[in-house]
Design a protein around this motif. Structure first.
Motif, PDB file in Angstrom:
ATOM      1  N   ILE A 819       0.839  -1.196   0.000  1.00  0.00           N
ATOM      2  CA  ILE A 819       0.000   0.000   0.000  1.00  0.00           C
ATOM      3  C   ILE A 819       0.877   1.249   0.000  1.00  0.00           C
ATOM      4  CG2 ILE A 819      -1.817   1.241   1.238  1.00  0.00           C
ATOM      5  CD1 ILE A 819      -2.605  -1.531   0.176  1.00  0.00           C
ATOM      6  N   ALA A 820       0.473   2.246  -0.774  1.00  0.00           N
ATOM      7  CA  ALA A 820       1.227   3.500  -0.811  1.00  0.00           C
ATOM      8  C   ALA A 820       1.173   4.187   0.543  1.00  0.00           C
ATOM      9  CB  ALA A 820       0.652   4.424  -1.884  1.00  0.00           C
ATOM     10  N   PRO A 821       2.251   4.849   0.952  1.00  0.00           N
ATOM     11  CA  PRO A 821       2.258   5.555   2.236  1.00  0.00           C
ATOM     12  C   PRO A 821       1.283   6.733   2.220  1.00  0.00           C
ATOM     13  CG  PRO A 821       4.228   6.071   0.979  1.00  0.00           C
ATOM     14  CD  PRO A 821       3.537   4.968   0.247  1.00  0.00           C
ATOM     15  N   GLU A 822       0.906   7.159   3.403  1.00  0.00           N
ATOM     16  CA  GLU A 822      -0.088   8.218   3.560  1.00  0.00           C
ATOM     17  C   GLU A 822       0.347   9.501   2.864  1.00  0.00           C
ATOM     18  OE1 GLU A 822      -3.627   9.897   4.684  1.00  0.00           O
ATOM     19  OE2 GLU A 822      -3.021   7.822   5.032  1.00  0.00           O
ATOM     20  N   TRP A 823       1.645   9.820   2.893  1.00  0.00           N
ATOM     21  CA  TRP A 823       2.090  11.087   2.291  1.00  0.00           C
ATOM     22  C   TRP A 823       1.828  11.124   0.794  1.00  0.00           C
ATOM     23  CZ3 TRP A 823       5.678  11.383  -1.578  1.00  0.00           C
ATOM     24  CH2 TRP A 823       6.547  10.288  -1.767  1.00  0.00           C
ATOM     25  N   LYS A 824       1.892   9.951   0.151  1.00  0.00           N
ATOM     26  CA  LYS A 824       1.609   9.930  -1.299  1.00  0.00           C
ATOM     27  C   LYS A 824       0.145  10.276  -1.574  1.00  0.00           C
ATOM     28  CE  LYS A 824       5.108   6.906  -3.314  1.00  0.00           C
ATOM     29  NZ  LYS A 824       5.342   5.758  -4.213  1.00  0.00           N
ATOM     30  N   GLN A 825      -0.754   9.757  -0.728  1.00  0.00           N
ATOM     31  CA  GLN A 825      -2.169  10.096  -0.909  1.00  0.00           C
ATOM     32  C   GLN A 825      -2.378  11.597  -0.754  1.00  0.00           C
ATOM     33  OE1 GLN A 825      -5.294   7.887   0.927  1.00  0.00           O
ATOM     34  NE2 GLN A 825      -4.158   5.944   0.959  1.00  0.00           N
ATOM     35  N   SER A 826      -1.743  12.192   0.269  1.00  0.00           N
ATOM     36  CA  SER A 826      -1.914  13.639   0.519  1.00  0.00           C
ATOM     37  C   SER A 826      -1.400  14.473  -0.649  1.00  0.00           C
ATOM     38  CB  SER A 826      -1.193  14.029   1.810  1.00  0.00           C
ATOM     39  OG  SER A 826      -1.720  13.330   2.909  1.00  0.00           O
ATOM     40  N   VAL A 827      -0.193  14.134  -1.138  1.00  0.00           N
ATOM     41  CA  VAL A 827       0.388  14.898  -2.246  1.00  0.00           C
ATOM     42  C   VAL A 827      -0.417  14.710  -3.528  1.00  0.00           C
ATOM     43  CG1 VAL A 827       2.450  15.180  -3.686  1.00  0.00           C
ATOM     44  CG2 VAL A 827       2.702  14.821  -1.233  1.00  0.00           C
ATOM     45  N   PHE A 828      -0.849  13.471  -3.756  1.00  0.00           N
ATOM     46  CA  PHE A 828      -1.632  13.186  -4.970  1.00  0.00           C
ATOM     47  C   PHE A 828      -2.936  13.996  -4.951  1.00  0.00           C
ATOM     48  CE2 PHE A 828      -3.784  11.016  -8.279  1.00  0.00           C
ATOM     49  CZ  PHE A 828      -2.857  10.273  -8.986  1.00  0.00           C
ATOM     50  N   GLN A 829      -3.605  14.030  -3.785  1.00  0.00           N
ATOM     51  CA  GLN A 829      -4.861  14.775  -3.681  1.00  0.00           C
ATOM     52  C   GLN A 829      -4.638  16.266  -3.893  1.00  0.00           C
ATOM     53  OE1 GLN A 829      -6.279  13.521   0.184  1.00  0.00           O
ATOM     54  NE2 GLN A 829      -7.265  11.675  -0.639  1.00  0.00           N
TER      55      GLN A 829
END
Length: 939
Positions: A819-829
């Motif tokens: 699973i991608a780390p949380e920071w990737k979700q934040s930056v992607f969003q």
């Protein structure tokens, strides 16, 4: 599992619908929808191509009925004109193809003999259209409103219409050249091909016939569309293989082709065909004199001079006509071309230069010669100026010359005019159609400036599909000229009120016809007599003038007030430049503004191989009953709706139709399957199914409301079942939910596949018609975003695993999902939010991420990840963007599906979070895992 016996199911429900009169138009809800298709001409059996538009109409009508509207869906028969007359004549002369066709439909010789009367032809085929086509396809047409355009009541209605046009000064008289069949009399030539079997797109071209003279004074007539080029004539072309005809035109002796002589009989006065011919070979070595300029020019042999075109004699202007130049070169004649037009970009011989430019060597290169001709003519029109060779006309621009030279030549008796079709036109009786002069023809004055302007303004307020046609329509209305409205001969129709014995032609009696559907049931039930249908009656019903003479008048008046105007008039693209313009203009001229039509829906054709429109007269037309037996009615309805947009031609392909038959079967089996599912609890999955179906309903209703029938069909029959099948494969087992969803799907499919819908609806224990049920509505409360995104994530993981296994061909024992780390979700969003406002700012995203001390340690990885974001974000559609903006704990959600994944791939499944310190190189977790796209490792 029981098989789907579609023919028995179709018959069963068609009978029940009609027995219970659910097709009848009634006032119940206070909101109405009036739709009809362009009524068909009665010229023989129909074929699968006709059913496309009919089917669209029924689908829209059913949808509107299920969304709470009172629906009027009437139909009738356009029996005017000569189609039925032509069919009767073929029976009378015992045309073999016609008799064979009738016997194939199991008609007795005795009955066939009755079809020599065109009225019997109309009666017979009207019954065929209703019983074998419309009822067989389950159309909920209100048959109490059925009518034909040759009934006494309809004739009264049309006479009222023309008296109104006369009062408005929109009926005028003037000479006219009209299409004419020597067998059938006047015919209409237009794209609807109501009266003709081919050539419906032909235009009438006006040629100037120049009178070249031989030494003995005999006239050699040469026809041209460019009389100003007379000054550049260097020679004449006559076909040596043709026997030319001598004729008297008034006091003049002419020589022309036999075909021309016959045409001129219909167009000029005092034409007498003599019993005297002359071979084209006899002109060898002779000369003739060019009119107006009195130049003597030689006559040359030209086998390309077609006797069927114009006069069969061609004047040669080799400096400006590429065909003439190449013919002159091939002839070897020592003739110098005369340049009469100065053209920008050309020298002394524009025709030669164009031929050289395209490397044209001989007369056989017709495509190139056409291109060269187009090139020269366009440049001459836009930049050409007549030079000194043209005498008094020198200095005039070609774009300004118009009819100046022609009019002067005619005034000096040096020329006349004749008309030719732009292509061959064949009547339905198989005779060649000619052009005939009518000295006192009546016209509807569609050129009236006020009527045109009012119609354009009104069309701008209409709902017109496709939108491209709405953009075209103002130009079509502006282009539409006066239309000749009466014909004399064996036509069926209404007698013109101002000229006894003449019949109103078919297009002109089919403009206000939807209004007659309001009156028809009262005539059909004998509540209203033809004698009562006076001018006062129609004025009261349609224009709200005067007072009712009895209660029936009042009832009909109120009926009209409720149902009119028409909401959708649906017809094929052949009506774009003929029927639809006059439909609008007559309504605007006669009806009150609030009773003018609200919408048009134009559908394209069903073609056969080679992209030609399916036509009975051109072969390749699959019979409707045979097709219904082979594929099933619902399969055909789905095919018409889904195989292509209504606004493109679709090719009739049996293999493709069979695929839709299979799709109906798949849906039938799915309904059987969901009735026997094993109960099982999975709240995440249940919420996902509810949300998914709800979103599909929103897409479907939006598509229907905008008449995007293909989108609606695709979502109903492909996307939605796919989600239900996913739910079942995932182990979904909420029996109450599935039963509720099943009933929603049944209602969703009803407009398109009503027979299947009714059958399954009954299996669910329902005792009313699903056709009368309410269409499912989108529920804004049902929105389970986490579950929607979670199942999207799971489906993507499964697809990725399958792709890896397909390529590697290994049998897995362990499967790791990172699973991608949380920071990737934040930056992607954040990247998505930036893109929605404009563009992704890579530098700002990197700076923002580096502000976190922990993330700063991953500097290189962050830079690499952020650098790819603009491309990643661009590939996302609006729906995908919303998914990525929804926060979801991917590890937790996928963990709930471990049992399913284990069963699916028969191996151990490991869901690895970003902070796990186990198993494999953590670079995989950081570098390759993306939001909603976990990294996969298999061993």
């Amino acid at each position: 599992m029981a098989t789907y016996e579609y023919e028995s199911v179709e018959t069963k429900w068609q009978q029940r619908w009609l027995q219970n009169h659910i097709n009848k138009a009634e006032h119940t809800t206070g909101k109405k929808f009036f739709i009809h298709f362009a009524y068909p001409g009665v010229s023989g059996y129909l074929h699968v191509g006709h059913m496309r538009g009919f089917t669209y109409t029924d689908i829209i009508a059913r949808y509107k009925r299920m969304t709470g509207y009172d629906v009027m869906f009437p139909a009738g028969f356009h029996a005017s004109g000569i189609p039925s007359v032509g069919f009767a004549k073929k029976v009378e002369r015992k045309d073999p193809d016609t008799l064979q066709l009738l016997k194939q439909h199991k008609l007795s010789d005795t009955f066939i003999n009755t079809l020599t009367d065109p009225h019997n032809v109309v009666d017979y085929f009207s019954k065929v259209y209703v019983d074998e086509y419309w009822k067989r396809f389950g159309f909920l047409i209100d048959y109490e409103r059925q009518m034909t355009t040759i009934s006494p009541g309809y004739q009264r209605f049309i006479q009222w219409q023309f008296q109104k046009l006369h009062t408005l000064n929109l009926l005028i008289q003037k000479p006219h050249f009209a299409p004419y069949c020597p067998n059938c009399g006047p015919v209409a030539v237009d794209k609807s091909e109501t009266d003709v079997s081919s050539g419906g797109s032909a235009e009438i071209l006006e040629f100037t016939v120049l009178k070249f003279t031989l030494k003995d004074g005999t006239i050699l007539p040469a026809a041209t569309l460019r009389p100003e080029t007379i000054f550049g004539v260097t020679n004449m072309w006559i076909n040596p293989q043709v026997n030319y005809q001598k004729i008297k035109v008034g006091e003049e002796l002419w020589i022309c082709s036999e075909e021309c002589a016959k045409k001129l009989l219909y167009q000029l006065e005092n034409v007498d065909i003599l019993d005297d011919h002359i071979s084209g070979k006899d002109f060898e070595g002779k000369t003739c004199t060019v009119p107006l300029i009195n130049r003597e020019v030689p006559i040359l042999a030209g086998e390309f001079a077609d006797p069927s075109i114009a006069t069969g004699i061609v004047m040669s202007v080799p400096a400006h006509a590429p065909y003439d130049w190449i013919a002159l070169v091939d002839s070897g004649a020592k003739i110098t071309p005369i340049k009469i037009i100065d053209v920008m970009g050309f020298g002394d011989n524009p025709a030669k230069e164009a031929c050289d430019q395209l490397n044209i060597k001989n007369q056989k290169e017709t495509d190139k010669l056409d291109e060269a001709t187009d090139l020269v003519y366009k440049k001459e029109f836009h930049t050409g100026v007549l030079n000194d060779y043209c005498g008094a006309y020198a200095g005039i621009k070609i774009s300004d010359i118009k009819d100046t030279v022609k009019n002067d030549l005619i005034a000096g008796n040096l020329a006349t005019t004749m008309r030719e079709f732009s292509e061959e036109v064949i009547c339905r009786c198989k005779e060649h159609v000619v052009i005939k002069r009518i000295p006192d023809q009546w016209f509807i004055k569609y050129s009236d400036d006020q009527l045109t302007a009012n119609s354009q303004r009104y069309a701008d307020s209409m709902h017109i599909y496709p939108s491209e046609y709405k953009e075209e329509l103002p130009g079509v209305l502006d282009w539409f000229d006066d239309r000749a409205v009466i014909r004399k001969g064996s036509w069926l129709g209404t007698e013109f009120p101002y000229k006894k014995g003449w019949i109103i032609e078919p297009i002109s009696d089919s403009t206000l016809y939807p209004a007659y559907y309001i009156i028809a049931p009262y005539i059909n039930s004998n509540q209203l007599t033809v004698e009562e249908m006076t001018q006062e009656f129609f004025d009261y019903i349609f224009l709200d003038k005067g007072h009712p003479k009895n209660q029936i008048w009042k009832t009909i008046h109120d009926d009209f007030a409720y149902w009119y105007p028409v909401d959708i008039n649906l017809g094929g693209k052949e009506h774009k430049t003929v029927h639809f313009p006059v439909y609008i203009m007559n309504h605007v001229a006669i009806m009150p503004p609030e009773k003018c039509p609200q919408g048009l829906f134009v559908h394209w054709w069903v073609t056969q191989q080679g992209k030609e429109k399916i036509s009975k007269s051109k072969g390749g037309a699959e019979p409707i009953l045979e097709a219904a037996h082979t594929y099933g009615v619902d399969a055909m309805r789905l095919y018409y709706t889904h195989v292509g947009s209504p606004f493109v031609d679709i090719e009739w392909d049996t293999e493709t139709v069979l695929k839709y038959k299979n799709r109906v079967g798949i849906l039938w089996r799915l309904f059987q399957e969901i009735k026997h599912i094993q109960p099982h609890e999975n709240q995440n999955l249940d919420r996902w199914l509810q949300s998914s179906i709800n979103n599909h309903i929103q897409i479907i209703t939006t598509a229907f409301e905008s008449y995007d029938l293909r989108m609606a069909a695709n979502t109903i029959f492909f996307e939605l079942p796919k989600d239900l099948q996913w739910y079942l494969r995932r182990g979904g087992g909420n029996t109450n939910l599935v039963a509720d969803i099943g009933k929603k799907i049944i209602r969703l499919i009803t407009p398109i596949t009503p027979h299947l819908a009714e059958e399954v609806w009954e299996q669910y224990g329902e005792t009313t018609f699903v056709s009368n049920a309410s269409y499912p509505l989108y529920d804004s409360v049902i929105s389970y975003k986490t579950e929607e995104v979670g199942e999207y994530l799971l489906a993507g993981v499964i697809n990725d695993i399958n792709e890896i296994l397909k390529v590697t061909k290994i049998t897995p024992t362990h499967l790791y999902i990172y699973i991608a780390p949380e920071w990737k979700q934040s930056v992607f969003q954040e990247a998505i939010r930036q893109a929605q406002k404009g563009s992704v700012n890579v530098a700002a995203l990197i700076k923002q991420s580096m502000a976190d001390p922990e993330l700063k340690k991953l500097g290189k990885e962050i830079a690499q990840f952020v650098g790819k974001l603009p491309g990643e974000v661009r590939r996302l559609n609006e729906t995908d963007q919303q998914r990525y903006l929804t926060h979801i704990d991917e590890k937790t959600y996928l963990s709930t599906a471990v049992d399913y994944l284990t069963t699916l791939f028969s191996c151990e499944i490991h869901i690895c979070g970003a902070d796990d310190t186990n198993l494999y190189d953590p670079v995989i977790k950081v570098r390759f895992a993306l939001p909603l796209r976990p990294a996969i490792y298999i061993e």
